[in-house]
Design a protein around this motif. Structure first.
Motif, PDB file in Angstrom:
ATOM      1  N   THR A   1      29.936 134.300  63.401  1.00  0.00           N
ATOM      2  CA  THR A   1      30.222 133.694  64.705  1.00  0.00           C
ATOM      3  C   THR A   1      28.914 133.469  65.462  1.00  0.00           C
ATOM      4  OG1 THR A   1      30.616 135.874  65.685  1.00  0.00           O
ATOM      5  CG2 THR A   1      32.548 134.664  64.896  1.00  0.00           C
ATOM      6  N   SER A   2      27.949 134.349  65.269  1.00  0.00           N
ATOM      7  CA  SER A   2      26.654 134.197  65.930  1.00  0.00           C
ATOM      8  C   SER A   2      26.003 132.876  65.527  1.00  0.00           C
ATOM      9  CB  SER A   2      25.752 135.380  65.566  1.00  0.00           C
ATOM     10  OG  SER A   2      24.505 135.256  66.207  1.00  0.00           O
ATOM     11  N   GLU A   3      26.054 132.552  64.244  1.00  0.00           N
ATOM     12  CA  GLU A   3      25.493 131.298  63.754  1.00  0.00           C
ATOM     13  C   GLU A   3      26.249 130.094  64.343  1.00  0.00           C
ATOM     14  OE1 GLU A   3      24.936 129.004  59.509  1.00  0.00           O
ATOM     15  OE2 GLU A   3      24.948 131.191  59.470  1.00  0.00           O
ATOM     16  N   LEU A   4      27.555 130.207  64.421  1.00  0.00           N
ATOM     17  CA  LEU A   4      28.378 129.156  65.034  1.00  0.00           C
ATOM     18  C   LEU A   4      27.982 128.950  66.497  1.00  0.00           C
ATOM     19  CD1 LEU A   4      30.982 127.294  65.292  1.00  0.00           C
ATOM     20  CD2 LEU A   4      32.172 129.383  65.887  1.00  0.00           C
ATOM     21  N   PHE A   5      27.857 130.038  67.247  1.00  0.00           N
ATOM     22  CA  PHE A   5      27.501 129.933  68.664  1.00  0.00           C
ATOM     23  C   PHE A   5      26.091 129.353  68.851  1.00  0.00           C
ATOM     24  CE2 PHE A   5      30.643 133.577  69.596  1.00  0.00           C
ATOM     25  CZ  PHE A   5      31.697 132.678  69.651  1.00  0.00           C
ATOM     26  N   ASP A   6      25.156 129.713  67.955  1.00  0.00           N
ATOM     27  CA  ASP A   6      23.811 129.131  68.017  1.00  0.00           C
ATOM     28  C   ASP A   6      23.872 127.624  67.776  1.00  0.00           C
ATOM     29  OD1 ASP A   6      22.587 131.574  68.557  1.00  0.00           O
ATOM     30  OD2 ASP A   6      22.070 131.947  66.451  1.00  0.00           O
ATOM     31  N   PHE A   7      24.690 127.206  66.825  1.00  0.00           N
ATOM     32  CA  PHE A   7      24.880 125.788  66.523  1.00  0.00           C
ATOM     33  C   PHE A   7      25.400 125.043  67.754  1.00  0.00           C
ATOM     34  CE2 PHE A   7      27.909 122.473  65.152  1.00  0.00           C
ATOM     35  CZ  PHE A   7      27.087 121.647  64.404  1.00  0.00           C
ATOM     36  N   VAL A   8      26.440 125.579  68.385  1.00  0.00           N
ATOM     37  CA  VAL A   8      27.021 124.939  69.575  1.00  0.00           C
ATOM     38  C   VAL A   8      25.999 124.920  70.710  1.00  0.00           C
ATOM     39  CG1 VAL A   8      28.812 125.116  71.356  1.00  0.00           C
ATOM     40  CG2 VAL A   8      29.397 125.489  68.956  1.00  0.00           C
ATOM     41  N   GLY A   9      25.286 126.021  70.884  1.00  0.00           N
ATOM     42  CA  GLY A   9      24.263 126.087  71.923  1.00  0.00           C
ATOM     43  C   GLY A   9      23.193 125.026  71.737  1.00  0.00           C
ATOM     44  N   THR A  10      22.766 124.836  70.496  1.00  0.00           N
ATOM     45  CA  THR A  10      21.759 123.814  70.194  1.00  0.00           C
ATOM     46  C   THR A  10      22.299 122.416  70.468  1.00  0.00           C
ATOM     47  OG1 THR A  10      20.723 125.220  68.508  1.00  0.00           O
ATOM     48  CG2 THR A  10      20.304 122.844  68.356  1.00  0.00           C
TER      49      THR A  10
END
Length: 152
Positions: free
Chosen positions: A21-30
């Motif tokens: 989920t951390s990777e997903l949230f980083d993707f959305v943040g970017t």
């Protein structure tokens, strides 16, 4: 609050793969930062909010998460929709000890707190429509997703 008005084609991502989920949230943040919708701390605030207030729900054996963060991380409102090729584990909204295998993620970027409840209700209404989740989960392109959401 109309989902279709807030859902940007540039924030619909289909059959994505993330290891956490951390990777997903980083993707959305970017992605939201690139579109000038959020500040640098958006992904961090999504992670914190999800950790303290889990957002996963299950509808007809399909897991859906509806993460969001405080409006201080946002410049403009949006909704992002991400379907996952392989499920990610989120914790359940109604029971944080329960794990839910999530295949569909609606990330909410809302500036007003009172819009959150209305938007959540609209998303739940969509998810409760017969076959809506199946159609979203198997959508092959952005146009299909937009058509499903517009049928509300």
């Amino acid at each position: 609050m109309e989902i279709s008005n807030m859902l940007s084609n540039k924030l619909i991502f289909l059959n994505e793969n993330f290891d956490s989920t951390s990777e997903l949230f980083d993707f959305v943040g970017t992605k939201t930062k690139e579109l000038d919708l959020s500040y640098d701390d958006y992904a961090v605030n999504l992670k914190k909010r999800e950790e303290n207030f889990p957002t996963a729900l299950e509808f007809n054996d399909i897991g859906v998460a509806i993460p969001h963060a405080d409006s201080k991380s946002l410049k403009k409102e949006f909704i992002s929709l991400i379907t996952l090729d392989k499920p990610l584990i989120f914790r359940a909204m109604e029971n944080p000890d329960k794990e839910v295998k999530v295949k569909i993620v609606f990330v909410l970027g809302l500036l007003k707190a009172n819009d959150q409840l209305e938007t959540l209700q609209a998303i739940v209404k969509l998810l409760q429509k017969e076959n809506a989740l199946e159609h979203l989960n198997h959508a092959n392109n952005v146009k299909e997703v937009v058509n499903i959401v517009n049928e509300l």
